[in-house]
Each structure stands twice: as structure tokens, then as C-alpha cells.
Design a protein around this motif. Structure first.
Motif, short mmCIF file in Angstrom:
data_model
loop_
_atom_site.label_atom_id
_atom_site.label_comp_id
_atom_site.label_asym_id
_atom_site.label_seq_id
_atom_site.Cartn_x
_atom_site.Cartn_y
_atom_site.Cartn_z
N TYR A 196 0.82 -1.22 0.00
CA TYR A 196 0.00 0.00 0.00
C TYR A 196 0.85 1.27 0.00
O TYR A 196 0.34 2.34 -0.31
CB TYR A 196 -0.93 -0.01 1.21
CG TYR A 196 -2.14 0.87 1.07
CD1 TYR A 196 -3.15 0.55 0.15
CD2 TYR A 196 -2.31 2.01 1.83
CE1 TYR A 196 -4.27 1.34 0.01
CE2 TYR A 196 -3.43 2.82 1.70
CZ TYR A 196 -4.41 2.48 0.79
OH TYR A 196 -5.52 3.28 0.64
N SER A 213 -4.23 4.59 -13.12
CA SER A 213 -3.48 5.17 -12.00
C SER A 213 -2.03 5.44 -12.41
O SER A 213 -1.47 6.50 -12.12
CB SER A 213 -3.52 4.24 -10.78
OG SER A 213 -4.85 4.04 -10.34
N ASN A 218 0.51 3.11 -3.19
CA ASN A 218 -0.69 3.96 -3.31
C ASN A 218 -0.50 5.28 -2.59
O ASN A 218 -0.93 6.33 -3.09
CB ASN A 218 -1.91 3.24 -2.71
CG ASN A 218 -2.26 1.97 -3.44
OD1 ASN A 218 -1.45 1.05 -3.53
ND2 ASN A 218 -3.47 1.88 -3.94
N LEU A 257 -7.41 8.87 -6.70
CA LEU A 257 -7.23 7.41 -6.69
C LEU A 257 -8.43 6.72 -6.07
O LEU A 257 -8.82 5.63 -6.51
CB LEU A 257 -5.96 7.06 -5.91
CG LEU A 257 -4.63 7.47 -6.54
CD1 LEU A 257 -3.47 7.07 -5.63
CD2 LEU A 257 -4.46 6.82 -7.90
#
Length: 325
Positions: A243, A296, A246, A275
Motif C-alpha cells: 500500500y 493510475s 498507493n 485514486l
């Protein structure tokens, strides 16, 4: 137009509006206020983490261990709750903040005192913290039936039409805005990112400031640890695995320059929201997860290109002024 170029947040906000409009052509209910509130709530944890990462990136550093911090802290508070369900939730949140602070301080000390590049330090602690999660838990999971109802329901409770999780995100956003725009530490963070050498001559302790930003990112990771586990009601070694990408993506899309010194709280929040909209909307309109990653990734590359061009243009302007003088 020149003013618009200066404010990346305006362009990003426009891109988000266009994205919502395009999605609404396939799924008309997506733009409903109730659904948008849900999207905001779903993205709240990413927003909080992006703000913690933002302050690190602004100082020309990076924290790759935030997701592992989240995993370890989440496991600690989940195990505490399972063993001692009478512990009040505010106390568990304070414990999460303190555990995260310790993990962040370890990163900060290694960067500050040993002068090791942050990417090397946090790449190492990324695996160490996740390994520590396995050691602490013995490889076991903490499931929903082991967690107390208060632990699970605290962030789901509604207040003035919004879940508590959304209010926590708004509180963190407001706190970061004040710190970054109204305090000495906020000005020091930006100054270090713009020119570390000049910052030293201006009386700023660069090493100490970097230590502080890693402590901040650690506390944010700790807070997110409780929020994540109580939201998804599962604590395991695999929680938030990968993660950190992200989190960094949200910052980059939001206009936070990897070179440091450029970026804003609003940009980080909008980058995370961008996102979040993609991850919430594309499955609903039956678009493959691979396309989600492609979109993305394309947004990240575009953001990096725009940031680089903006910084290069700013550098040329400075050179012209110097030549004219």
C-alpha cells in the motif's frame, strides 16, 4: 491561465470533476451526494496516510515503511483489544499513535544521526516492521469475532451525517493545513526541500527537522493502523501489503514534488481522492482491475511530467532574472 498553472490543485480538482462526469454517464448514481460522501469516507485512510508521506517528501526524503507501520500497529491494537476488550477506544488510539511514533522515530534517527539515505532506511524497516508483525502475532490473525463491538463500530458511528472516520480525516487535514501554513516547523519543512544548504545558514537544523517529519509520518501510520483494522475487521501480516505505493502515488498525483519543497495539503488530499474515485468507480462500471492500475499509472506519469516541466520553467525564470540583474 498563468495563475491556473501555478495552482495544480485547480487542475486536479477539474480532472476529478471530469472523471466524476464521465463515470456518471455509465453509472448515473455515482454523482449523488450520498455516494460521494461514501467515496470520501472510503478514501479517508489514504488521505491521512498521504499527508504523513507529504511532509517527508517535502524534505527530499521518502518513507517506504508507512504501510508496514500500519500493519504492525494495527496488529498490536487488535491483539490488545482481543485480550483486554475493556480498554477504551481513545486509549487504544493513543497507544496506536505512540507505537507509530516509536517506529517513525527509528527511521528518523537512522536518517538523522547516521546520515543514511531515507530510501535505504525505510526499505529496510519496511521488511523489519512487517517481520515484527509476524513475530508479535505468531503468524496468527485477529478476526472480527475476536474484536469488541466498540472497536469495530467507533469509526462507523455517524455524526452530522458523516461517519466518524470522515470526521477524523477532516480533523487531520485541518491540523496539517495549520501546521504547514502557520507554524515554524511547516516553514522549515518547505525550506529544507527548496535548499537544504541555505536552510542551514538560515538557522534551521535540517537533521532534526527530518527526524520530526519521520516522527509525524510514524504517528500517522499508527493512527491509520487502528482505522484500517477496525474498518476491515481483520489483522494479519498481509494487511496493507504494497500500500506504500498507493500512498506515494497519491502524493505525486497531488503535485508533491519528489525533489522536495513543492506541494500542499490540498494537493495530497485531492491526489488521494482521485485514486479513491478510480478504485470505487471502475469496478462498478465493469472495468478490469488491470485498467484501474493502468489509469493510475498513467496519472502518476502525467503528474511527474507536469511537475518536472513546472520546476524547469521556474528555474528558467530565475535564471533570466539573474541575467537581467
Amino acid at each position: 491561465m498563468k495563475n491556473l498553472r501555478k495552482y495544480r490543485e485547480i487542475w486536479l480538482l477539474a480532472a476529478i470533476a471530469v472523471l466524476i462526469g464521465l463515470i456518471s454517464t455509465r453509472f448515473p448514481g455515482f454523482a449523488d451526494p450520498a455516494n460521494l460522501r461514501q467515496v470520501f469516507n472510503d478514501t479517508s485512510i489514504l488521505m491521512i496516510l498521504a499527508l504523513g508521506q507529504m511532509v517527508v517528501i517535502l524534505t527530499r526524503s521518502i518513507d517506504l515503511s508507512m504501510a508496514s507501520n500500519l500493519c504492525f500497529t494495527g496488529m498490536v491494537v487488535a491483539m490488545l483489544n482481543a485480550a483486554h476488550p475493556a480498554i477504551p477506544i481513545p486509549v487504544l488510539i493513543v497507544i496506536a499513535l505512540l507505537v507509530g511514533l516509536v517506529l517513525g522515530a527509528i527511521n528518523g534517527l537512522l536518517v538523522w544521526r547516521l546520515n543514511i539515505p531515507s530510501i535505504v532506511v525505510t526499505l529496510g524497516t519496511l521488511t523489519i516492521y512487517r517481520g515484527a508483525t509476524f513475530v508479535v502475532s505468531g503468524g496468527a490473525w485477529v478476526n472480527a469475532d475476536q474484536m469488541s463491538p466498540d472497536f469495530i463500530n467507533f469509526q462507523r458511528a455517524a455524526f452530522l451525517g458523516l461517519p466518524v472516520l470522515s470526521w477524523i480525516a477532516l480533523l487531520v487535514i485541518a491540523l496539517f493545513f495549520v501546521v504547514m501554513t502557520r507554524t515554524q516547523i511547516g516553514r522549515s519543512i518547505y525550506a529544507i526541500g527548496v535548499n537544504p544548504t541555505a536552510s542551514v545558514y538560515a538557522g534551521i537544523d535540517v537533521g532534526r527537522t527530518k527526524f520530526i517529519v519521520f516522527c509525524i509520518s510514524g504517528m500517522i501510520g499508527g493512527l491509520a493502523g487502528y482505522l484500517w483494522i477496525s474498518r476491515y475487521v481483520i489483522a494479519s501480516v498481509e494487511v496493507a501489503n504494497g500500500y506504500e505505493l498507493n500512498i506515494i502515488a497519491a502524493c505525486v498525483i497531488g503535485g508533491i514534488s519528489i525533489a522536495g519543497g513543492i506541494g500542499s495539503v490540498g494537493g495530497a488530499v485531492l491526489g488521494a481522492l482521485f485514486l479513491g474515485i478510480i478504485s470505487n468507480a471502475l469496478p462498478v462500471i465493469n472495468i478490469s482491475p488491470f485498467w484501474q492500475m493502468a489509469i493510475s499509472g498513467s496519472a502518476i506519469i502525467l503528474a511527474v511530467v507536469l511537475n518536472a516541466r513546472g520546476e524547469r520553467r521556474q528555474g528558467r525564470i530565475i535564471l533570466r532574472k539573474a541575467e537581467a540583474a
